[in-house]
Scaffold this motif. Structure first.
Motif, PDB file in Angstrom:
ATOM      1  N   MET A 103       0.831  -1.211   0.000  1.00  0.00           N
ATOM      2  CA  MET A 103       0.000   0.000   0.000  1.00  0.00           C
ATOM      3  C   MET A 103       0.861   1.256   0.000  1.00  0.00           C
ATOM      4  SD  MET A 103      -3.237  -1.056   2.427  1.00  0.00           S
ATOM      5  CE  MET A 103      -4.257   0.308   1.811  1.00  0.00           C
ATOM      6  N   GLY A 104       1.968   1.217   0.729  1.00  0.00           N
ATOM      7  CA  GLY A 104       2.879   2.363   0.729  1.00  0.00           C
ATOM      8  C   GLY A 104       3.516   2.588  -0.626  1.00  0.00           C
ATOM      9  N   SER A 105       3.622   1.521  -1.432  1.00  0.00           N
ATOM     10  CA  SER A 105       4.263   1.641  -2.744  1.00  0.00           C
ATOM     11  C   SER A 105       3.457   2.482  -3.728  1.00  0.00           C
ATOM     12  CB  SER A 105       4.506   0.253  -3.334  1.00  0.00           C
ATOM     13  OG  SER A 105       5.457  -0.456  -2.573  1.00  0.00           O
ATOM     14  N   ALA A 106       2.205   2.748  -3.406  1.00  0.00           N
ATOM     15  CA  ALA A 106       1.439   3.674  -4.245  1.00  0.00           C
ATOM     16  C   ALA A 106       2.135   5.031  -4.314  1.00  0.00           C
ATOM     17  CB  ALA A 106       0.021   3.839  -3.690  1.00  0.00           C
ATOM     18  N   THR A 135      -2.781   3.399   8.617  1.00  0.00           N
ATOM     19  CA  THR A 135      -3.164   3.251  10.031  1.00  0.00           C
ATOM     20  C   THR A 135      -4.509   2.541  10.149  1.00  0.00           C
ATOM     21  OG1 THR A 135      -1.942   5.255  10.661  1.00  0.00           O
ATOM     22  CG2 THR A 135      -3.633   4.481  12.183  1.00  0.00           C
ATOM     23  N   ILE A 136      -5.440   2.901   9.286  1.00  0.00           N
ATOM     24  CA  ILE A 136      -6.739   2.208   9.266  1.00  0.00           C
ATOM     25  C   ILE A 136      -6.535   0.727   8.933  1.00  0.00           C
ATOM     26  CG2 ILE A 136      -8.963   2.038   8.088  1.00  0.00           C
ATOM     27  CD1 ILE A 136      -8.833   5.109   7.719  1.00  0.00           C
ATOM     28  N   CYS A 140      -7.358  -2.939  10.886  1.00  0.00           N
ATOM     29  CA  CYS A 140      -8.034  -4.073  10.247  1.00  0.00           C
ATOM     30  C   CYS A 140      -7.224  -5.364  10.379  1.00  0.00           C
ATOM     31  CB  CYS A 140      -8.272  -3.772   8.763  1.00  0.00           C
ATOM     32  SG  CYS A 140      -9.420  -2.404   8.454  1.00  0.00           S
ATOM     33  N   LEU A 141      -5.887  -5.230  10.420  1.00  0.00           N
ATOM     34  CA  LEU A 141      -5.014  -6.393  10.521  1.00  0.00           C
ATOM     35  C   LEU A 141      -4.814  -6.865  11.960  1.00  0.00           C
ATOM     36  CD1 LEU A 141      -2.219  -5.425   7.956  1.00  0.00           C
ATOM     37  CD2 LEU A 141      -3.969  -7.176   7.674  1.00  0.00           C
ATOM     38  N   LEU A 142      -5.201  -6.044  12.904  1.00  0.00           N
ATOM     39  CA  LEU A 142      -4.965  -6.366  14.313  1.00  0.00           C
ATOM     40  C   LEU A 142      -5.518  -7.734  14.726  1.00  0.00           C
ATOM     41  CD1 LEU A 142      -3.611  -5.177  16.791  1.00  0.00           C
ATOM     42  CD2 LEU A 142      -5.758  -4.038  17.375  1.00  0.00           C
ATOM     43  N   PHE A 177       2.097  -1.150  13.734  1.00  0.00           N
ATOM     44  CA  PHE A 177       1.805   0.275  13.547  1.00  0.00           C
ATOM     45  C   PHE A 177       3.051   1.054  13.102  1.00  0.00           C
ATOM     46  CE2 PHE A 177      -1.680  -1.270  16.093  1.00  0.00           C
ATOM     47  CZ  PHE A 177      -2.764  -0.635  15.527  1.00  0.00           C
ATOM     48  N   ALA A 178       4.232   0.524  13.414  1.00  0.00           N
ATOM     49  CA  ALA A 178       5.451   1.155  12.902  1.00  0.00           C
ATOM     50  C   ALA A 178       5.507   1.032  11.382  1.00  0.00           C
ATOM     51  CB  ALA A 178       6.683   0.510  13.537  1.00  0.00           C
ATOM     52  N   TYR A 179       5.067  -0.119  10.848  1.00  0.00           N
ATOM     53  CA  TYR A 179       5.008  -0.293   9.399  1.00  0.00           C
ATOM     54  C   TYR A 179       4.149   0.795   8.748  1.00  0.00           C
ATOM     55  CZ  TYR A 179       6.746  -5.175   9.784  1.00  0.00           C
ATOM     56  OH  TYR A 179       7.483  -6.311  10.010  1.00  0.00           O
ATOM     57  N   ALA A 180       3.034   1.140   9.390  1.00  0.00           N
ATOM     58  CA  ALA A 180       2.081   2.088   8.805  1.00  0.00           C
ATOM     59  C   ALA A 180       2.694   3.459   8.583  1.00  0.00           C
ATOM     60  CB  ALA A 180       0.843   2.205   9.704  1.00  0.00           C
ATOM     61  N   PHE A 181       3.673   3.819   9.401  1.00  0.00           N
ATOM     62  CA  PHE A 181       4.321   5.128   9.251  1.00  0.00           C
ATOM     63  C   PHE A 181       5.624   5.027   8.462  1.00  0.00           C
ATOM     64  CE2 PHE A 181       1.454   5.801  12.768  1.00  0.00           C
ATOM     65  CZ  PHE A 181       0.995   7.089  12.555  1.00  0.00           C
ATOM     66  N   ASN A 182       6.311   3.903   8.601  1.00  0.00           N
ATOM     67  CA  ASN A 182       7.636   3.787   7.997  1.00  0.00           C
ATOM     68  C   ASN A 182       7.596   3.785   6.472  1.00  0.00           C
ATOM     69  OD1 ASN A 182      10.582   3.091   8.003  1.00  0.00           O
ATOM     70  ND2 ASN A 182       9.819   1.218   7.097  1.00  0.00           N
ATOM     71  N   PHE A 183       6.742   2.982   5.885  1.00  0.00           N
ATOM     72  CA  PHE A 183       6.783   2.832   4.430  1.00  0.00           C
ATOM     73  C   PHE A 183       6.383   4.097   3.681  1.00  0.00           C
ATOM     74  CE2 PHE A 183       6.221  -1.732   5.740  1.00  0.00           C
ATOM     75  CZ  PHE A 183       7.540  -2.064   5.499  1.00  0.00           C
ATOM     76  N   PRO A 184       5.331   4.841   4.103  1.00  0.00           N
ATOM     77  CA  PRO A 184       5.063   6.120   3.425  1.00  0.00           C
ATOM     78  C   PRO A 184       6.226   7.114   3.545  1.00  0.00           C
ATOM     79  CG  PRO A 184       3.138   5.410   4.656  1.00  0.00           C
ATOM     80  CD  PRO A 184       4.250   4.497   5.044  1.00  0.00           C
ATOM     81  N   ILE A 185       6.879   7.150   4.720  1.00  0.00           N
ATOM     82  CA  ILE A 185       8.025   8.047   4.881  1.00  0.00           C
ATOM     83  C   ILE A 185       9.135   7.669   3.907  1.00  0.00           C
ATOM     84  CG2 ILE A 185       9.882   8.736   6.445  1.00  0.00           C
ATOM     85  CD1 ILE A 185       7.906   8.510   8.754  1.00  0.00           C
ATOM     86  N   GLN A 186       9.389   6.381   3.775  1.00  0.00           N
ATOM     87  CA  GLN A 186      10.449   5.931   2.878  1.00  0.00           C
ATOM     88  C   GLN A 186      10.158   6.294   1.420  1.00  0.00           C
ATOM     89  OE1 GLN A 186      11.301   1.768   3.362  1.00  0.00           O
ATOM     90  NE2 GLN A 186      12.679   2.142   5.079  1.00  0.00           N
ATOM     91  N   LYS A 187       8.936   6.072   0.979  1.00  0.00           N
ATOM     92  CA  LYS A 187       8.601   6.384  -0.411  1.00  0.00           C
ATOM     93  C   LYS A 187       8.658   7.890  -0.664  1.00  0.00           C
ATOM     94  CE  LYS A 187       7.986   2.039  -0.775  1.00  0.00           C
ATOM     95  NZ  LYS A 187       9.126   1.226  -1.232  1.00  0.00           N
TER      96      LYS A 187
END
Length: 489
Positions: A103-106, A135-136, A140-142, A177-187
């Protein structure tokens, strides 16, 4: 968002060379007819690729090593604890990692093309939209983390492995939840070619993580609890470190603070994000399925441990080419956004030459070290022997894995996520997984048979991606990209 913009945000189906005019095509051929000209341009393009790929490769390896090094520490506790960490890391966290990264790859498409078109202000808005959506998705994955044990048991995983993996998954919720912030920052950073800061933060995080593993697992004897603390702390260190760089003003124009624009057009943004996630996850899940199915083989703990070790090593190698994936995605999206189809096309062939060369190196290396490459991960000679038995199919897998991520990066840069999702669905789930199951169970080939099926799926996917890339009309892709950029606010 207008209906026209909605239509243009549908997946872009590449147009074949047959639909390109002869004049455009011949002009491109004339540009690269001279060997001297080709070598000169290839040298310059290699510099651009490696300036992006080098730090991106280091970043990917360092971040993957957070989980991989924890597996190494766990492997010297007991085989069951190795299986628990491997299963959680490959199946539960692997599922989340694939969805979040996908999803972050978008942002690779949107931020890259916006940067190429000099719409810098949109990069920060896109990143914030991605934070909201991811984050949403984390919420959902929780339930997968909360009910990991019954989920694994439903797929007939070994009871002891499922129980301990489920317990470890509960400890690893902060990582989700770290994934949810990390990947958009990286892209966001990659689109601007600010990859060195990512490498620096990841290097510091890896050193910090190794120290925590040694302290908590070896010195304090906290076992899986210590492993979870180390992993969670290290992933959040990466997130905070990268965002601190952005917030301190090192991305002028691209980051203008938090904006209400982040809440606009979430539906269209989500559609592209989901397409990216499905494209990547269909591949990630295939390896996850291998781990789950292996739990049904004879001597399941040995089979799962051997498969996990090979997948761990494969993951480290894949991180190298995830760096190439990021580099070519940035190059393609930037060049399309800037209206330079020939530069985009040339970049693909240059990076493919580099990746094939490295792939041959890994192929030879695995065959040469077939009897020792599994030893650092286990004290169990049965597991080491099982790993050695997979050397030939493993070597071929590593070779193909050098080419496939590069072609996927091209797809992401061009915005073909949904098309590649369909390709992955057919290659892996209609061909590779069924073939692996037949070889592994009815034909009694065990983990070797299962992996051969996976290898066949990767081979078919790679062939199709090469065909699509070769037949694409890049002039048409530039036209669509520029039109889309003008219609965005």
């Amino acid at each position: 968002m207008s209906q026209e913009v909605r239509r243009l945000t549908e997946p872009l189906i590449p147009v074949t060379r047959d639909q390109q005019t002869d004049h455009q095509y011949n002009h491109d051929l004339e540009e690269i007819k001279s060997i001297k000209k080709f070598l000169k341009e290839a040298k310059e393009e290699n510099k651009r690729i490696w300036s992006l790929a080098g730090p991106a490769i280091f970043t990917a390896i360092a971040q993957y090593s957070l989980g991989g090094s924890t597996q190494v520490f766990a492997g010297h506790l007991t085989t069951l604890e190795l299986d628990a960490v491997s299963t959680e890391n490959s199946v539960i966290a692997g599922l989340a990692f694939g969805i979040m990264l996908g999803m972050g790859s978008a942002l690779e498409t949107l931020c890259g093309q916006a940067y190429g078109a000099k719409q810098f202000h949109m990069l920060g808005v896109y990143m914030q939209r991605s934070w909201i959506i991811l984050t949403i998705m984390s919420l959902c994955l929780l339930p997968i983390y909360l009910f990991a044990t019954p989920i694994l048991l439903f797929f007939h995983q070994d009871k002891e492995i499922a129980s301990l993996s489920g317990k470890f998954a509960l400890y690893m919720i902060p990582q989700l939840f770290a994934y949810a912030f990390n990947f958009p920052i990286q892209k966001f950073l990659q689109a601007q070619s600010k990859v060195m800061i990512m490498a620096v933060v990841s290097a510091v995080a890896l050193v910090f993580h190794l120290f925590l593993n040694w302290l908590l697992i070896v010195q304090l004897g906290l076992g899986l609890v210590g492993a979870a603390i180390a992993l969670n702390a290290s992933w959040w260190f990466v997130v905070v470190g990268q965002f601190a760089y952005i917030a301190m003003g090192y991305c002028p124009g691209a980051w203008n603070g938090f904006s209400l624009l982040a809440f606009k057009d979430l539906a269209a943004f989500t559609k592209l994000s989901i397409g990216s996630a499905i494209m990547l996850c269909l591949e990630f899940w295939c390896y996850m399925i291998l781990i789950v199915i292996a739990g049904n083989l004879k001597n399941a703990q040995i089979a799962v441990a051997a498969l996990s070790i090979c997948m761990n090593l494969s993951g480290w190698q894949f991180m190298i080419f995830l760096g190439f994936n990021a580099a070519i995605s940035v190059r393609i999206s930037n060049e399309l956004g800037a209206g330079r189809p020939r530069a985009a096309k040339f970049s693909i062939w240059v990076v493919l030459m580099s990746s094939v060369t490295i792939g041959i190196f890994f192929f030879v290396l695995i065959l040469a070290l077939r009897d020792v490459y599994g030893v650092p991960f286990t004290n169990n000679p049965e597991v080491a022997d099982a790993v050695s038995s997979l050397a030939v199919v493993f070597a071929f897998t590593l070779f193909l894995s050098c080419i496939q991520p590069v072609l996927t990066g091209v797809a992401v840069g061009a915005g073909w996520q949904w098309l590649i999702a369909y390709v992955n669905l057919g290659c892996y789930y209609l061909f590779g997984v069924p073939l692996g199951y037949v070889l592994g169970f009815p034909l009694d080939k065990g983990i070797q048979g299962m992996w051969i099926g996976q290898l066949a799926g990767v081979g078919l996917q790679t062939a199709i991606l090469i065909y699509i890339t070769w037949r694409t009309n890049w002039d048409y892709e530039v036209t669509i990209t520029l039109l889309l950029s003008k219609l965005f606010p």
